[in-house]
Design a protein around this motif. Structure first.
Motif, mmCIF file in Angstrom:
data_model
loop_
_atom_site.group_PDB
_atom_site.id
_atom_site.type_symbol
_atom_site.label_atom_id
_atom_site.label_comp_id
_atom_site.label_asym_id
_atom_site.label_seq_id
_atom_site.Cartn_x
_atom_site.Cartn_y
_atom_site.Cartn_z
ATOM 1 N N SER A 171 -1.243 -29.733 -2.677
ATOM 2 C CA SER A 171 -0.584 -29.829 -3.756
ATOM 3 C C SER A 171 0.557 -30.398 -3.480
ATOM 4 C CB SER A 171 -0.920 -28.064 -4.131
ATOM 5 O OG SER A 171 -2.026 -27.426 -4.263
ATOM 6 N N ILE A 172 1.833 -30.138 -4.369
ATOM 7 C CA ILE A 172 2.717 -30.617 -4.189
ATOM 8 C C ILE A 172 3.864 -29.760 -5.344
ATOM 9 C CG2 ILE A 172 3.929 -32.297 -5.182
ATOM 10 C CD1 ILE A 172 2.763 -33.276 -3.053
ATOM 11 N N LEU A 173 5.025 -29.615 -4.762
ATOM 12 C CA LEU A 173 5.860 -29.025 -5.325
ATOM 13 C C LEU A 173 7.424 -29.797 -5.534
ATOM 14 C CD1 LEU A 173 7.788 -26.585 -6.249
ATOM 15 C CD2 LEU A 173 8.423 -25.696 -4.682
ATOM 16 N N ARG A 174 7.350 -30.198 -7.008
ATOM 17 C CA ARG A 174 8.045 -31.913 -7.324
ATOM 18 C C ARG A 174 9.214 -30.821 -8.072
ATOM 19 N NH1 ARG A 174 6.637 -36.776 -10.968
ATOM 20 N NH2 ARG A 174 5.497 -37.460 -8.656
ATOM 21 N N PRO A 175 10.874 -30.662 -7.254
ATOM 22 C CA PRO A 175 11.757 -30.008 -8.200
ATOM 23 C C PRO A 175 12.171 -31.732 -8.609
ATOM 24 C CG PRO A 175 11.925 -29.326 -5.842
ATOM 25 C CD PRO A 175 11.073 -30.103 -5.979
ATOM 26 N N ILE A 176 13.070 -31.932 -9.873
ATOM 27 C CA ILE A 176 13.094 -33.196 -10.624
ATOM 28 C C ILE A 176 14.719 -32.858 -10.993
ATOM 29 C CG2 ILE A 176 12.561 -34.549 -12.552
ATOM 30 C CD1 ILE A 176 9.937 -33.495 -12.355
ATOM 31 N N HIS A 177 15.399 -33.721 -10.859
ATOM 32 C CA HIS A 177 16.713 -34.021 -11.039
ATOM 33 C C HIS A 177 16.575 -35.075 -12.507
ATOM 34 C CE1 HIS A 177 21.359 -35.136 -11.007
ATOM 35 N NE2 HIS A 177 20.798 -34.342 -12.101
ATOM 36 N N TYR A 178 16.775 -34.705 -13.508
ATOM 37 C CA TYR A 178 17.187 -35.260 -14.672
ATOM 38 C C TYR A 178 18.694 -36.042 -14.682
ATOM 39 C CZ TYR A 178 12.389 -34.781 -15.535
ATOM 40 O OH TYR A 178 10.558 -34.200 -15.694
ATOM 41 N N ARG A 265 19.148 -32.083 -16.382
ATOM 42 C CA ARG A 265 18.159 -31.305 -16.205
ATOM 43 C C ARG A 265 17.770 -30.788 -14.783
ATOM 44 N NH1 ARG A 265 14.229 -29.743 -20.566
ATOM 45 N NH2 ARG A 265 12.258 -29.209 -19.643
ATOM 46 N N TYR A 266 16.828 -30.035 -14.966
ATOM 47 C CA TYR A 266 16.279 -29.655 -13.663
ATOM 48 C C TYR A 266 14.985 -29.399 -13.892
ATOM 49 C CZ TYR A 266 21.326 -29.958 -11.223
ATOM 50 O OH TYR A 266 21.859 -30.729 -10.955
ATOM 51 N N SER A 267 13.508 -29.414 -14.007
ATOM 52 C CA SER A 267 11.985 -28.601 -13.922
ATOM 53 C C SER A 267 11.412 -28.856 -12.509
ATOM 54 C CB SER A 267 11.158 -29.494 -15.620
ATOM 55 O OG SER A 267 11.059 -30.630 -14.348
ATOM 56 N N MET A 268 10.817 -27.848 -11.979
ATOM 57 C CA MET A 268 10.123 -27.858 -11.311
ATOM 58 C C MET A 268 8.816 -27.879 -10.789
ATOM 59 S SD MET A 268 13.082 -27.022 -9.042
ATOM 60 C CE MET A 268 14.378 -26.412 -9.694
ATOM 61 N N PRO A 269 7.570 -28.701 -10.750
ATOM 62 C CA PRO A 269 6.504 -28.673 -11.555
ATOM 63 C C PRO A 269 5.860 -28.528 -9.921
ATOM 64 C CG PRO A 269 6.567 -31.199 -11.890
ATOM 65 C CD PRO A 269 8.209 -29.892 -11.363
ATOM 66 N N PHE A 270 5.265 -27.289 -10.046
ATOM 67 C CA PHE A 270 3.264 -27.848 -8.668
ATOM 68 C C PHE A 270 2.338 -27.932 -9.331
ATOM 69 C CE2 PHE A 270 0.136 -25.047 -6.954
ATOM 70 C CZ PHE A 270 1.065 -25.091 -5.137
ATOM 71 N N PHE A 271 1.609 -29.452 -8.566
ATOM 72 C CA PHE A 271 1.046 -30.218 -8.559
ATOM 73 C C PHE A 271 0.139 -29.241 -7.950
ATOM 74 C CE2 PHE A 271 3.871 -32.842 -10.051
ATOM 75 C CZ PHE A 271 4.404 -33.682 -11.664
ATOM 76 N N MET A 272 -0.901 -28.804 -9.073
ATOM 77 C CA MET A 272 -2.319 -27.686 -8.468
ATOM 78 C C MET A 272 -3.395 -28.913 -7.468
ATOM 79 S SD MET A 272 -3.678 -25.468 -5.726
ATOM 80 C CE MET A 272 -2.872 -24.012 -6.754
ATOM 81 N N HIS A 273 -3.397 -29.195 -6.245
ATOM 82 C CA HIS A 273 -4.584 -29.975 -5.719
ATOM 83 C C HIS A 273 -5.530 -29.777 -5.225
ATOM 84 C CE1 HIS A 273 -2.994 -34.194 -7.260
ATOM 85 N NE2 HIS A 273 -2.380 -33.756 -7.212
#
Length: 316
Positions: A171-178, A265-273
């Motif tokens: 699994s991956i936690l991805r903090p994103i900055h747009y 914009r900031y978003s933080m998806p957690f991709f459950m693998h």
């Protein structure tokens, strides 16, 4: 359907069988209809969320040369920093208008599994960045475990069916900055239309307008969460495994109106693998005369590798 259904995880983890079944029915129906829910009652508290946003903003405000020093070659962007415009959606040439960071699994009880994954990258300029990232990762992973338990019951499986597959999963936690948009983008958006690769995705940061979900009729609807909600969607792995009973829905992040171009914009998806050896073969319980088997047998690791090549993150 003009809005994303909302469910409360507290119903599932209550001792009340009726509340538990209500949650199972609601989330199952939502994932059959549109593939997304807004989830209350998760395991993230407000302080942790505030701390994470503070640390993430501090990181993306670092000088570009500092951020680029945390870009790790040769691992398909699985850990550390991925620079602006490097990732593109499947089938799209233009890079997305975003930069991001990856926190990965924290394996503490399986030496062989630990060797399978790249090491997490430590940011030495920010004392609390990695600590807060790890805490958030683990609370999102815990939330995802209970969501998958509900879905296992909905699919007529044992409640803990997914538990061993996701323990120490990839699994991956991805903090994103747009970043702010400074000029008219040429065919590029903050995140082009795509489906997720994984089992389920838990998204922090869907409170403002921007995320859109495509309905079955092709129309796009806004997916906006309340302040205490996570947006959670089905990924392609779970869709394959359930013979598309649970829908992996195409979604995108559109550019803001021109008057808001100057804002980040900031978003933080957690991709459950799951672990790489999990078989994604179509479940027998999801095959019948009206729903013949739609997908070839494949493991999670093989499927992930295929998709990372398609996204341009791994070169053939």
């Amino acid at each position: 359907m003009d809005r994303i259904p909302s469910v409360d995880l507290k119903d599932f983890i209550s001792e009340d069988p009726k509340r538990k079944q209500k949650f199972i029915d609601e989330i199952g129906k939502a994932y059959e209809d549109i593939g997304f829910v807004a989830l209350k009652g998760h395991f993230l508290d407000d302080t942790l969320v505030d701390n994470l946003y503070g640390e993430v903003k501090n990181f993306f405000n670092l000088p570009l040369e500092v951020k680029e020093s945390y870009e790790v070659p040769g691992i398909g962007g699985q850990r550390g920093y991925v620079s602006f415009g490097k990732e593109s959606a499947k089938g799209k040439k233009e890079g997305d208008l975003k930069e991001f960071w990856h926190f990965g699994q924290y394996v503490e009880d399986d030496e062989e599994r630990r060797k399978e994954y790249p090491e997490n990258v430590e940011v030495k300029e920010l004392e609390n960045f990695n600590k807060i990232g790890k805490q958030t990762y683990q609370m999102l992973e815990k939330t995802a475990k209970y969501v998958l338990r509900a879905l296992a019951l909905y699919l007529d499986l044992e409640e803990t069916y997914f538990d061993n597959y996701i323990h120490n999963g990839n699994s991956i936690l991805r903090p994103i900055h747009y970043p702010p948009i400074t000029q008219e983008p040429k065919n590029a958006v903050r995140a082009a239309a795509h489906g997720d690769i994984n089992l389920i995705t838990l998204l922090m940061g869907a409170q403002g307008r921007g995320l859109q979900v495509q309905r079955n009729d092709g129309e796009w609807i806004d997916a906006i969460a309340e302040p205490d909600e996570l947006m959670i969607n089905v990924g392609d792995m779970l869709s394959r495994h359930s013979n598309n009973k649970l829908k992996s829905t195409i979604h995108r992040v559109i550019n803001p109106p021109r008057e808001l171009w100057g804002t980040s914009r900031y978003s933080m998806p957690f991709f459950m693998h799951p672990v790489s050896e999990m078989k994604l073969d179509v479940l027998e319980s999801c095959i019948d005369e009206d729903n013949p088997k739609q997908f070839e047998d494949i493991t999670a690791g093989e499927f992930l590798n295929e998709r990372l090549i398609e996204l341009g993150l791994i070169k053939k």
